[in-house]
Write an enzyme that holds these catalytic residues in place. Structure first.
Site, PDB file in Angstrom:
ATOM      1  N   HIS A  50       0.911   5.969   2.012  1.00  0.00           N
ATOM      2  CA  HIS A  50       1.706   6.715   2.997  1.00  0.00           C
ATOM      3  C   HIS A  50       2.776   7.575   2.331  1.00  0.00           C
ATOM      4  CE1 HIS A  50      -0.459   4.246   5.838  1.00  0.00           C
ATOM      5  NE2 HIS A  50      -0.204   3.237   5.013  1.00  0.00           N
ATOM      6  N   THR A  67      -8.081   3.796   8.289  1.00  0.00           N
ATOM      7  CA  THR A  67      -9.269   2.939   8.374  1.00  0.00           C
ATOM      8  C   THR A  67      -9.303   2.297   9.757  1.00  0.00           C
ATOM      9  OG1 THR A  67      -8.824   2.454   6.063  1.00  0.00           O
ATOM     10  CG2 THR A  67     -10.535   1.160   7.131  1.00  0.00           C
ATOM     11  N   ARG A  86      -7.118  13.015   0.855  1.00  0.00           N
ATOM     12  CA  ARG A  86      -6.077  13.464   1.787  1.00  0.00           C
ATOM     13  C   ARG A  86      -4.684  12.967   1.390  1.00  0.00           C
ATOM     14  NH1 ARG A  86      -7.360  10.138   7.274  1.00  0.00           N
ATOM     15  NH2 ARG A  86      -9.359  11.161   6.998  1.00  0.00           N
ATOM     16  N   HIS A  96      -3.744  -4.686   7.538  1.00  0.00           N
ATOM     17  CA  HIS A  96      -3.841  -3.526   8.444  1.00  0.00           C
ATOM     18  C   HIS A  96      -3.000  -3.756   9.696  1.00  0.00           C
ATOM     19  CE1 HIS A  96      -5.218   0.182  10.213  1.00  0.00           C
ATOM     20  NE2 HIS A  96      -5.775   0.458   9.058  1.00  0.00           N
ATOM     21  N   ASN A 114       0.854  -1.191   0.000  1.00  0.00           N
ATOM     22  CA  ASN A 114       0.000   0.000   0.000  1.00  0.00           C
ATOM     23  C   ASN A 114       0.894   1.247   0.000  1.00  0.00           C
ATOM     24  OD1 ASN A 114      -1.428   2.266   1.126  1.00  0.00           O
ATOM     25  ND2 ASN A 114      -3.108   0.871   1.576  1.00  0.00           N
ATOM     26  N   HIS A 163      -5.582   3.772  -1.789  1.00  0.00           N
ATOM     27  CA  HIS A 163      -6.923   4.152  -1.348  1.00  0.00           C
ATOM     28  C   HIS A 163      -7.193   5.567  -1.852  1.00  0.00           C
ATOM     29  CE1 HIS A 163      -9.717   4.566   2.478  1.00  0.00           C
ATOM     30  NE2 HIS A 163     -10.347   4.863   1.366  1.00  0.00           N
ATOM     31  N   HIS A 192       2.005   0.931   5.987  1.00  0.00           N
ATOM     32  CA  HIS A 192       2.689   1.852   6.883  1.00  0.00           C
ATOM     33  C   HIS A 192       4.058   1.370   7.331  1.00  0.00           C
ATOM     34  CE1 HIS A 192       3.403   4.072  10.684  1.00  0.00           C
ATOM     35  NE2 HIS A 192       2.958   5.066   9.944  1.00  0.00           N
ATOM     36  N   GLU A 214      -8.643   0.713  -3.261  1.00  0.00           N
ATOM     37  CA  GLU A 214      -9.420   0.743  -2.025  1.00  0.00           C
ATOM     38  C   GLU A 214     -10.350   1.946  -2.072  1.00  0.00           C
ATOM     39  OE1 GLU A 214      -7.958   1.181   2.274  1.00  0.00           O
ATOM     40  OE2 GLU A 214      -6.526  -0.136   1.294  1.00  0.00           O
ATOM     41  N   ARG A 251      -9.410   8.352  -1.247  1.00  0.00           N
ATOM     42  CA  ARG A 251     -10.421   8.765  -0.273  1.00  0.00           C
ATOM     43  C   ARG A 251     -11.245   9.905  -0.842  1.00  0.00           C
ATOM     44  NH1 ARG A 251      -8.801   6.876   5.311  1.00  0.00           N
ATOM     45  NH2 ARG A 251     -10.662   7.998   5.943  1.00  0.00           N
ATOM     46  N   GLU A 260     -11.148  -9.433   3.087  1.00  0.00           N
ATOM     47  CA  GLU A 260      -9.880  -9.137   3.761  1.00  0.00           C
ATOM     48  C   GLU A 260     -10.176  -8.958   5.241  1.00  0.00           C
ATOM     49  OE1 GLU A 260      -7.771  -5.684   2.295  1.00  0.00           O
ATOM     50  OE2 GLU A 260      -6.504  -5.577   4.082  1.00  0.00           O
TER      51      GLU A 260
HETATM   52  N1  PXP Z   1      -5.901  -3.015   4.174  1.00  0.00           N
HETATM   53  C1  PXP Z   1      -6.796  -2.020   4.225  1.00  0.00           C
HETATM   54  C2  PXP Z   1      -8.209  -2.320   3.844  1.00  0.00           C
HETATM   55  C3  PXP Z   1      -6.430  -0.718   4.620  1.00  0.00           C
HETATM   56  O1  PXP Z   1      -7.355   0.254   4.691  1.00  0.00           O
HETATM   57  C4  PXP Z   1      -5.079  -0.463   4.919  1.00  0.00           C
HETATM   58  C5  PXP Z   1      -4.659   0.928   5.277  1.00  0.00           C
HETATM   59  O2  PXP Z   1      -4.857   1.795   4.229  1.00  0.00           O
HETATM   60  C6  PXP Z   1      -4.177  -1.528   4.836  1.00  0.00           C
HETATM   61  C7  PXP Z   1      -4.609  -2.801   4.476  1.00  0.00           C
HETATM   62  C8  PXP Z   1      -2.731  -1.340   5.142  1.00  0.00           C
HETATM   63  O3  PXP Z   1      -2.593  -1.018   6.496  1.00  0.00           O
HETATM   64  P1  PXP Z   1      -1.190  -0.541   7.046  1.00  0.00           P
HETATM   65  O4  PXP Z   1      -0.881   0.764   6.378  1.00  0.00           O
HETATM   66  O5  PXP Z   1      -1.425  -0.412   8.519  1.00  0.00           O
HETATM   67  O6  PXP Z   1      -0.195  -1.595   6.697  1.00  0.00           O
END
Ligand code: PXP
Length: 320
Positions: A83, A174, A122, A270, A80, A116, A293, A143, A118, A224
């Site tokens: 960030h 999220t 942001r 997540h 992802n 994602h 992240h 996403e 949004r 998920e």
């Molecule tokens: N899965 C989903 C559905 C999410 O919303 C996020 C965060 O955007 C992630 C995975 C990844 O989470 P993290 O950034 O904490 O690894």
């Protein structure tokens, strides 16, 4: 508790030591005693007994044989990149570029790229998504909240997968899973619209039976499981044999079993990081891990390509 006991055997200590080095069977004999073997690097075929290969058919035969003797199943890593865009938006400038990050992630071994878009824009911007569509070579995962304008945008982009998540403007990230139960008829239409555009649909849900049942009723192909509660428990107690940690892991394992039994693909994500990813990657038949992240945080020190490579290595190691 079967799953936890089996995994505790493999991961009684963290798979990553405080210094960041990975524990191998030779470092830690109980792992070897439990039958834990290092996974061969998926990109390099096993070195021993490589026969003389003649022609394409010979190569295909050899590769098929080699594969059947090596890794049976491995969770895919989808990185992802939101960030990276968050950092850029701190100055509303042009760097760092999340599209460049996607390329680096793929070069580091990412199996897919996740972002994602949004409603409040942001982090990722519309033009990022258009450029990602052109540049990313592997599967692109979009996403989004179930909002008409973003759904239409996703249908134009045609990602491999649309991942429906809840969205609140006040949240930092999220926070919880989508409450699918209670909006089945609305979400069924959304899933059908994605299907009309050749897009698989995933529901990001808490590990609860009623959400899984509702997701199946909507026609989602993928669920998920929200691993945030597991991550918090593990980051707090650092031990698999702590009751709270064991309970969260068992909850995810149970959810995964129900998702598979309902005929859907089991993904997770997540809050996963280098210390807590192992037991999740080792769960039977988890197909994809979506991680952002922690990888981007490590990239500040190691570079993104290396950060992805290391996460991938831990997943391969856990997936044997
Ligand atoms: N899965 C989903 C559905 C999410 O919303 C996020 C965060 O955007 C992630 C995975 C990844 O989470 P993290 O950034 O904490 O690894």
């Amino acid at each position: 508790m079967e799953t936890v006991e089996a995994l505790a055997k493999l991961f009684w200590h963290d798979p990553v030591s405080p210094g960041g080095a990975s524990l191998t069977p030779t470092d830690y004999p109980p792992l070897a005693a439990a039958g834990y073997t290092r996974a061969p690097d998926q990109h390099s075929p096993p070195r021993r007994s490589r026969p003389k290969i003649r022609g394409v058919e010979g190569a295909a035969r050899w590769y098929g044989r080699a594969r059947s003797n090596t890794v049976v199943r491995m969770a895919r890593l989808c990185v992802n990149i939101d960030h990276v865009a968050t950092l850029r938006q701190a100055r509303r400038g042009v760097e760092p570029d999340p599209v460049w990050a996607a390329v680096e992630a793929e070069l580091g071994g990412a199996d897919g790229i996740t972002f994602h878009l949004r409603e409040d824009r942001r982090h990722m911007q519309d033009h990022d998504v258009d450029r990602l569509r052109e540049v990313v070579q592997g599967p692109l995962n979009f996403e989004l909240a179930a909002v008409d304008a973003i759904i239409d945008f996703a249908c134009r982009i045609r990602p491999a997968m649309a991942m429906l998540v809840p969205e609140r403007r006040e949240e930092v990230t999220t926070e919880g899973g989508l409450v699918v139960a209670g909006q089945v008829s609305r979400l069924r239409d959304v899933v059908a619209k994605f299907a009309d555009h050749g897009i698989r649909a995933s529901a990001f849900i808490d590990a609860q039976e009623r959400q899984i049942d509702a997701a199946r009723a909507c026609g989602f192909q993928v669920c998920e499981i929200h691993t945030g509660p597991w991550a918090i428990a593990h980051n707090t107690h650092h031990r698999l044999d702590h009751p709270e940690v064991a309970r969260e892991l068992e909850r995810i394992a149970d959810g995964g079993r129900s998702i598979l039994a309902a005929g859907m693909q089991f993904n997770a994500g997540h809050g996963l990081n280098y210390r807590n990813v192992g037991p999740i990657a080792a769960l039977p038949d988890v197909t994809e891990l979506h991680i952002g992240h922690s990888i981007v945080s490590r990239a500040v020190f190691d570079g993104l390509r290396e950060a992805v490579r290391e996460m991938k290595r831990l997943i391969v190691e856990a997936s044997t």
